[in-house]
Design a protein around this motif. Structure first.
Motif, mmCIF file in Angstrom:
data_model
loop_
_atom_site.group_PDB
_atom_site.id
_atom_site.type_symbol
_atom_site.label_atom_id
_atom_site.label_comp_id
_atom_site.label_asym_id
_atom_site.label_seq_id
_atom_site.Cartn_x
_atom_site.Cartn_y
_atom_site.Cartn_z
ATOM 1 N N LEU A 126 -9.780 6.483 -3.741
ATOM 2 C CA LEU A 126 -9.188 5.820 -4.910
ATOM 3 C C LEU A 126 -10.135 5.860 -6.105
ATOM 4 O O LEU A 126 -9.690 5.864 -7.260
ATOM 5 C CB LEU A 126 -8.818 4.384 -4.559
ATOM 6 C CG LEU A 126 -7.537 4.226 -3.739
ATOM 7 C CD1 LEU A 126 -7.392 2.796 -3.220
ATOM 8 C CD2 LEU A 126 -6.325 4.607 -4.578
ATOM 9 N N ALA A 127 -11.452 5.873 -5.852
ATOM 10 C CA ALA A 127 -12.402 6.043 -6.955
ATOM 11 C C ALA A 127 -12.218 7.414 -7.605
ATOM 12 O O ALA A 127 -12.237 7.549 -8.839
ATOM 13 C CB ALA A 127 -13.829 5.876 -6.436
ATOM 14 N N SER A 184 0.829 -1.210 0.000
ATOM 15 C CA SER A 184 0.000 0.000 0.000
ATOM 16 C C SER A 184 0.859 1.254 0.000
ATOM 17 O O SER A 184 0.566 2.219 -0.727
ATOM 18 C CB SER A 184 -0.933 -0.007 1.219
ATOM 19 O OG SER A 184 -0.207 0.097 2.419
ATOM 20 N N THR A 230 -5.158 -0.092 -4.432
ATOM 21 C CA THR A 230 -6.535 -0.556 -4.277
ATOM 22 C C THR A 230 -6.582 -2.005 -3.782
ATOM 23 O O THR A 230 -7.319 -2.333 -2.844
ATOM 24 C CB THR A 230 -7.286 -0.440 -5.612
ATOM 25 O OG1 THR A 230 -7.241 0.921 -6.075
ATOM 26 C CG2 THR A 230 -8.731 -0.861 -5.462
ATOM 27 N N LEU A 269 -5.619 10.782 0.627
ATOM 28 C CA LEU A 269 -5.076 9.430 0.761
ATOM 29 C C LEU A 269 -4.033 9.377 1.870
ATOM 30 O O LEU A 269 -4.015 8.432 2.681
ATOM 31 C CB LEU A 269 -4.461 8.983 -0.566
ATOM 32 C CG LEU A 269 -5.440 8.673 -1.702
ATOM 33 C CD1 LEU A 269 -4.681 8.449 -3.009
ATOM 34 C CD2 LEU A 269 -6.282 7.450 -1.371
ATOM 35 N N THR A 271 -5.395 -2.298 -0.139
ATOM 36 C CA THR A 271 -6.378 -1.757 0.803
ATOM 37 C C THR A 271 -7.498 -2.762 1.049
ATOM 38 O O THR A 271 -7.928 -2.970 2.192
ATOM 39 C CB THR A 271 -6.950 -0.437 0.276
ATOM 40 O OG1 THR A 271 -5.879 0.502 0.082
ATOM 41 C CG2 THR A 271 -7.954 0.155 1.253
ATOM 42 N N LEU A 272 -7.978 -3.397 -0.005
ATOM 43 C CA LEU A 272 -8.997 -4.431 0.155
ATOM 44 C C LEU A 272 -8.462 -5.598 0.986
ATOM 45 O O LEU A 272 -9.165 -6.148 1.846
ATOM 46 C CB LEU A 272 -9.458 -4.923 -1.220
ATOM 47 C CG LEU A 272 -10.305 -3.943 -2.037
ATOM 48 C CD1 LEU A 272 -10.508 -4.469 -3.458
ATOM 49 C CD2 LEU A 272 -11.658 -3.710 -1.362
ATOM 50 N N TRP A 288 -2.018 2.648 -8.838
ATOM 51 C CA TRP A 288 -3.417 2.690 -8.408
ATOM 52 C C TRP A 288 -3.936 1.286 -8.118
ATOM 53 O O TRP A 288 -4.611 1.060 -7.097
ATOM 54 C CB TRP A 288 -4.272 3.350 -9.484
ATOM 55 C CG TRP A 288 -5.712 3.511 -9.105
ATOM 56 C CD1 TRP A 288 -6.280 4.569 -8.464
ATOM 57 C CD2 TRP A 288 -6.781 2.571 -9.336
ATOM 58 N NE1 TRP A 288 -7.621 4.362 -8.275
ATOM 59 C CE2 TRP A 288 -7.964 3.139 -8.799
ATOM 60 C CE3 TRP A 288 -6.845 1.332 -9.942
ATOM 61 C CZ2 TRP A 288 -9.186 2.489 -8.858
ATOM 62 C CZ3 TRP A 288 -8.062 0.677 -9.990
ATOM 63 C CH2 TRP A 288 -9.226 1.254 -9.461
ATOM 64 N N LEU A 289 -3.637 0.336 -8.986
ATOM 65 C CA LEU A 289 -4.099 -1.038 -8.784
ATOM 66 C C LEU A 289 -3.491 -1.641 -7.517
ATOM 67 O O LEU A 289 -4.176 -2.333 -6.746
ATOM 68 C CB LEU A 289 -3.742 -1.891 -10.004
ATOM 69 C CG LEU A 289 -4.514 -1.595 -11.295
ATOM 70 C CD1 LEU A 289 -3.940 -2.405 -12.451
ATOM 71 C CD2 LEU A 289 -5.994 -1.903 -11.121
ATOM 72 N N ALA A 334 -9.129 7.350 -9.698
ATOM 73 C CA ALA A 334 -9.331 6.708 -11.004
ATOM 74 C C ALA A 334 -9.848 7.717 -12.032
ATOM 75 O O ALA A 334 -9.415 7.722 -13.198
ATOM 76 C CB ALA A 334 -10.308 5.543 -10.860
ATOM 77 N N ARG A 342 -10.193 5.396 2.204
ATOM 78 C CA ARG A 342 -9.142 5.275 1.180
ATOM 79 C C ARG A 342 -9.710 4.714 -0.118
ATOM 80 O O ARG A 342 -9.347 5.151 -1.218
ATOM 81 C CB ARG A 342 -8.012 4.396 1.703
ATOM 82 C CG ARG A 342 -6.764 4.395 0.846
ATOM 83 C CD ARG A 342 -5.702 3.484 1.435
ATOM 84 N NE ARG A 342 -5.370 3.888 2.789
ATOM 85 C CZ ARG A 342 -4.639 3.149 3.619
ATOM 86 N NH1 ARG A 342 -4.203 1.948 3.237
ATOM 87 N NH2 ARG A 342 -4.366 3.576 4.823
ATOM 88 N N LEU A 343 -10.595 3.731 -0.004
ATOM 89 C CA LEU A 343 -11.211 3.164 -1.215
ATOM 90 C C LEU A 343 -12.051 4.207 -1.939
ATOM 91 O O LEU A 343 -12.040 4.275 -3.180
ATOM 92 C CB LEU A 343 -12.069 1.958 -0.837
ATOM 93 C CG LEU A 343 -11.317 0.696 -0.381
ATOM 94 C CD1 LEU A 343 -12.295 -0.363 0.095
ATOM 95 C CD2 LEU A 343 -10.460 0.149 -1.521
#
Length: 683
Positions: free
Chosen positions: A244-245, A158, A197, A284, A200-201, A193-194, A248, A240-241
């Protein structure tokens, strides 16, 4: 030259990644960031009657659930009501059942500190008198095992994703706007970015098991996930998620609409993207600041924005460095990184380093609190390693600036050479086109002459039949078709020739670029910087999972009884105490040996010797233990006589660790006796 550089690059990258993985693997589980500073009853205490509750005091606030504080009797049965709660400040208590019998009880705790790290430990106390206990607690530390390792790896990914995402986008916007159309740079930012993301998940799924049981099977427990979402770290991960949207959308505009604009139009859009990107990047960074070290302790209101600035500076420097490295090695030959872009990044990196120094000094003072903590605590030692790596990076960056200056001086000459070569290529192409046009004109004249001759012949032979005319027409049609096919083949050959010339030209430009000693030197220095940055990121990740030096020193300053250590010290304490009862043959030496000299049961051996070292029997000897600091004792012990000059006692109970006074009463006759004493650290 490219074929020689590529294997070196791959080898260096693999070695650096291996070093980073070794650091992460050696990090172990996250250290406790909240220390147990007090308890009631205390570690090893022997109380006369059963207490109504057990209370624990930590160095900072912690979060609890029903199983956070457990009290177990000698048989391992739980004797608390399972409802721990705060009693004020950082003290937490759980009520006990009434009428508890005598014996040794075990207090086990597992809580989550305010900076999101799990804390666990255990200790014992006794009611009436110590006893044997069958309680065996798991040896796995909080935050350890497979889940702990995965959580640590997720944190590293991360951080890396954040740095690559923010630093890569900042490099394009601030240093090289034309780089928005470079595919390798686009892939780098999207990869960041990937990575952020996905990690974080992963952290969101692992969080419940990480702070709880540590079992892999609990990772997909939806009830645990629901509990996590109600905590501060869970809310930070969800935030954070969402950010991240928004990131994007920013990436889509940066590599879509922004890339298609002309240079003049890009300037108008750059400001808007810079403002929006800064807001998203700061948000972030705040998801870490609001849930980790900066959110607790001294001056939290100031520490959190300082931490955000620190993370943005790290991303701008190290992430931009990665983007520059990709651009130097992967940018197309016809679109090399200009010296102006490298100079701009050099200025951005310098500003980032200044911000890192200022914020780092403040964070170091806040987390350490003293100079001795640099060497006496693990946090301080890791911080020294980080400072050393930053110093190395700054030194390599200085070399990169020198290569940049030399590259800027060499660019005009290289540009003139390329323009001269392009001019020669264009002249040759013009000559070739003229030659081809002349040949085509000659061919056309010949075809016209043939047509005229055929027409005259047809008029002279008026007796030609219709069949002959049809044959001539057929022949004419066939010739026209053949000519069309010939023209189509010529266009295909011309297109193929153009592609070949373009490939040759690109290869030539790449050879020239790689042969440039200034650009080659810059690429090597930037690659070295990026390698050191990988190791620096690993050290930083381990640092965030380590107990701050200030907290560690505060825990050491508390009494030994409040240290949450379940592992007792061991070893034999030997005391040589001279005595003199004042009578004839009343002098000698008494030696007391206590094994293993720890809280609980011990074996004691006592030896009496004359001044010449020979063993001697005396009418009576007895021992008493006193802990004045806690007003405990004297606790009398009467040893059994074993042989000449040797007495022993087993099961000597030491209820608490501390500096104990060992008093020995020696009687050499019916009326001559003396009591001598000496202090010893036991437990």
């Amino acid at each position: 030259m490219t074929q020689t550089i590529a294997p070196r690059v791959r080898t260096l990258v693999l070695l650096l990644l291996a070093a980073a993985c070794a650091l992460l693997a050696g990090a172990g589980p996250a250290s406790a960031h909240a220390a147990l500073t007090g308890s009631d009853p205390q570690q090893g205490a022997v109380v006369d009657k059963a207490p109504a509750q057990v209370a624990l005091t930590f160095s900072e606030s912690v979060s609890l659930d029903d199983d956070s504080l457990r009290v177990l009797d000698p048989k391992g049965k739980r004797v608390d009501d399972g409802k721990p709660s705060g009693t004020g400040g950082t003290t937490y208590a759980v009520k006990l059942h009434a009428g508890l019998p005598d014996g040794t009880y075990t207090v086990a705790y597992q809580v989550v500190s305010a900076d999101s790290h799990p804390v666990a430990g255990a200790y014992t106390f006794s009611i009436g008198a110590p006893s044997d206990t069958s309680v065996a607690l798991s040896g796995q530390e909080a935050g350890g095992g497979v889940v702990g390792w995965l959580y640590g790896a997720g944190r590293y990914v991360s951080y890396a994703g954040f740095i690559v995402l923010v630093g890569g986008a900042a490099f394009v916007l601030a240093c090289w706007p034309r780089g928005s159309g470079i595919r390798p740079l686009q892939r780098l930012v999207v990869s960041g970015w990937l990575a952020l993301t996905a990690s974080t998940l992963l952290l969101l799924l692992l969080r419940g098991s990480y702070t709880g049981s540590g079992k892999v099977g609990d990772v997909f427990d939806l009830s645990l996930l629901g509990d996590v979402l109600q905590t501060k770290p869970g809310a930070s991960l969800v935030s954070r998620l969402l950010l991240l949207a928004a990131a994007a959308l920013f990436i889509a505009v940066l590599f879509g609409a922004y890339d298609k604009r002309e240079d003049e139009e890009k300037r108008d859009l750059t400001f808007g993207l810079a403002v929006g990107g800064t807001v998203v990047a700061a948000g972030l960074a705040a998801t870490w600041a609001m849930s980790e070290h900066a959110s607790v302790g001294l001056q939290a209101g100031l520490a959190m924005p300082v931490d955000v600035v620190h993370m943005l500076a790290v991303a701008s420097w190290l992430g931009g460095l990665g983007a520059l490295l990709v651009a130097l090695y992967r940018a197309p030959a016809d679109t090399p990184v200009p010296a102006t872009a490298v100079r701009r990044f050099s200025r951005v990196a310098f500003g980032s380093v200044v911000a890192l120094v200022v914020t780092g000094v403040y964070q170091s003072w806040r987390q350490l609190g003293s100079w001795t903590a640099f060497t006496d605590t693990r946090y301080g030692q890791l911080l020294l390693a980080k400072i050393g790596l930053v110093a190395v990076l700054v030194g390599i960056a200085y070399l990169s600036r020198r290569w940049t200056a030399q590259l800027a001086d060499a660019v005009p000459a290289l540009t003139r050479q390329r323009e001269k070569e392009r001019g020669a290529t264009n002249t040759a192409a013009t000559a070739g086109a003229a030659k081809a046009a002349g040949a085509k004109k000659t061919s056309g004249t010949a075809e016209a002459a043939g047509t005229a001759t055929a027409s005259g012949s047809a008029r002279a032979s008026g007796s030609a039949t219709a069949s002959g005319s049809a044959t001539a027409a057929s022949a004419g049609t066939s010739g026209t078709s053949a000519a069309a096919k010939g023209g189509s083949g010529d266009s295909r050959r011309a297109a193929q020739l153009a592609r070949q010339r373009a490939a040759v030209d690109a290869a030539r430009q790449k050879r020239q670029r790689d042969a440039d000693p200034h650009r080659s030197g810059l690429r090597r220095s930037v690659l070295t910087e990026a390698g050191v940055a990988v190791v620096l990121l690993a050290v930083t990740t381990v640092l965030t999972q380590t107990e701050p030096g200030r907290t560690e020193e505060e825990a050491k300053a508390t009494t030994p009884s409040s240290a949450a250590s379940a592992a007792p010290s061991s070893g034999t304490v030997t005391l040589d105490i001279p005595f003199d009862t004042g009578s004839q043959n009343g002098k000698g030496l008494v030696r007391v040996e206590l094994d293993p000299a720890r809280v609980g049961a011990n074996d004691m051996h006592l030896y009496v010797e004359r001044p010449d070292g020979t063993a001697v029997d005396i009418p009576e000897v007895k021992v008493a233990f006193t802990l004045e600091a806690k007003d405990i004792g004297p606790l009398p012990v009467v040893p059994d006589h074993i042989t000449t000059g040797h007495w022993s006692a087993s099961g000597v109970q030491i209820p608490m660790a501390g500096d104990w006074e060992v008093a020995v009463t020696v009687r050499t006759s019916d009326i001559d006796q003396v009591t001598v004493s000496k202090n010893a650290q036991i437990g």
